[in-house]
Design a protein around this motif. Sequence first.
Motif, PDB file in Angstrom:
ATOM      1  N   LYS A 116      10.095   2.503   3.527  1.00 33.99           N
ATOM      2  CA  LYS A 116      10.977   3.245   2.496  1.00 33.99           C
ATOM      3  C   LYS A 116      11.389   2.497   1.461  1.00 33.99           C
ATOM      4  O   LYS A 116      12.510   2.003   1.213  1.00 33.99           O
ATOM      5  N   LEU A 117      10.281   1.728   0.775  1.00 33.03           N
ATOM      6  CA  LEU A 117      10.508   0.800  -0.304  1.00 33.03           C
ATOM      7  C   LEU A 117      10.789   1.738  -1.831  1.00 33.03           C
ATOM      8  O   LEU A 117      10.216   2.680  -1.966  1.00 33.03           O
ATOM      9  N   PRO A 118      11.731   1.063  -2.240  1.00 33.07           N
ATOM     10  CA  PRO A 118      11.802   1.473  -3.693  1.00 33.07           C
ATOM     11  C   PRO A 118      10.696   1.239  -4.815  1.00 33.07           C
ATOM     12  O   PRO A 118      10.059   0.177  -4.541  1.00 33.07           O
ATOM     13  N   THR A 135       0.735  -1.226   0.109  1.00 36.14           N
ATOM     14  CA  THR A 135      -0.025  -0.086  -0.107  1.00 36.14           C
ATOM     15  C   THR A 135       0.904   1.202   0.038  1.00 36.14           C
ATOM     16  O   THR A 135       2.084   1.172   0.252  1.00 36.14           O
ATOM     17  N   ALA A 136       0.204   2.375  -0.165  1.00 37.81           N
ATOM     18  CA  ALA A 136       1.119   3.619  -0.401  1.00 37.81           C
ATOM     19  C   ALA A 136       1.774   3.870   1.201  1.00 37.81           C
ATOM     20  O   ALA A 136       2.873   4.398   1.210  1.00 37.81           O
ATOM     21  N   ASP A 137       0.910   3.588   2.152  1.00 36.15           N
ATOM     22  CA  ASP A 137       1.434   3.817   3.471  1.00 36.15           C
ATOM     23  C   ASP A 137       2.591   2.961   3.920  1.00 36.15           C
ATOM     24  O   ASP A 137       3.559   3.231   4.459  1.00 36.15           O
ATOM     25  N   GLU A 138       2.528   1.554   3.436  1.00 37.01           N
ATOM     26  CA  GLU A 138       3.659   0.633   3.694  1.00 37.01           C
ATOM     27  C   GLU A 138       4.870   1.268   2.821  1.00 37.01           C
ATOM     28  O   GLU A 138       6.012   0.954   3.296  1.00 37.01           O
ATOM     29  N   VAL A 139       4.669   1.688   1.504  1.00 36.14           N
ATOM     30  CA  VAL A 139       5.944   2.391   1.051  1.00 36.14           C
ATOM     31  C   VAL A 139       6.676   3.336   1.669  1.00 36.14           C
ATOM     32  O   VAL A 139       7.664   3.230   1.668  1.00 36.14           O
TER      33      VAL A 139
END
Length: 256
Positions: free
Chosen positions: A204-206, A196-200
């Motif tokens: 700090k996901l690429p 999800t956008a919150d998890e990204v």
Amino acid sequence: MTEDLHHHPRRHPGRPGQLLPQIRDLVEAGEGSKATVNAAYKASEAEGLVTSSRGVGTMVRAQTPLKRIGIIRYDKAKWRDGDEVAFIADRVASGRTYRRGEQTQSVSLIEAPAPAAEAHGLPVGARLYARARLVKEGEQPTHTLTSYYRPEHVEGTRIVDPTPGPAGRGGGFRVLYDAGYEIDHMKERIFARVPTADEVKLLKLPTGEPVVELHRTTYTADGTVVEFAIGIHAASRFAWEYEFKVPDSAEGGEQK
């Protein structure tokens, strides 16, 4: 340099944590046009070689994943007789340093989400304690883990203490053990999905990196569920490793 990144995308562009030059500096140095350099950086970011953030720049990511050891991370000798909680057991097995403060947490009494309610055999909306942790390696988040407990199992224990870090010596499993709920067996289910956008943002996901979701149900010997946990792991941060005795159901006895 840009040619190297563009044509050899799996070649490591530098040391973990190293900041790469600004795009304008490479253009001024004759390394290529702004479009070419930008495309090379974007390609490396998409493949997880680097991360890019506003105000910081483009940084080389660590490429050696942690071992997420499957069964021996829960060895009772680690948490019952020592102080090696599961996330620390992974670091030890990976030969990595750690600080207990690399696990933060928040604790709240909430209405149970559907998976947690089902695992505990309760109706959706029943009250459970949620103990949510964010685990980092240095400044880089690796995963989140939220454990759900019945209030009657953990009320008044260190598990509901919001102090950052593991729940005292031996962590949550030691707390349950001391309260008379010795864990006996577990069921784990893992699957990959789009974050999800919150998890990204939180992990700090690429761009393009999936997450691995874990559902863990922990039982006492009589089958009582004493913890249900959901973990969200940055896929590139872990190599999942399991070692176990091969079962032979013909010998009799139920295989878990």
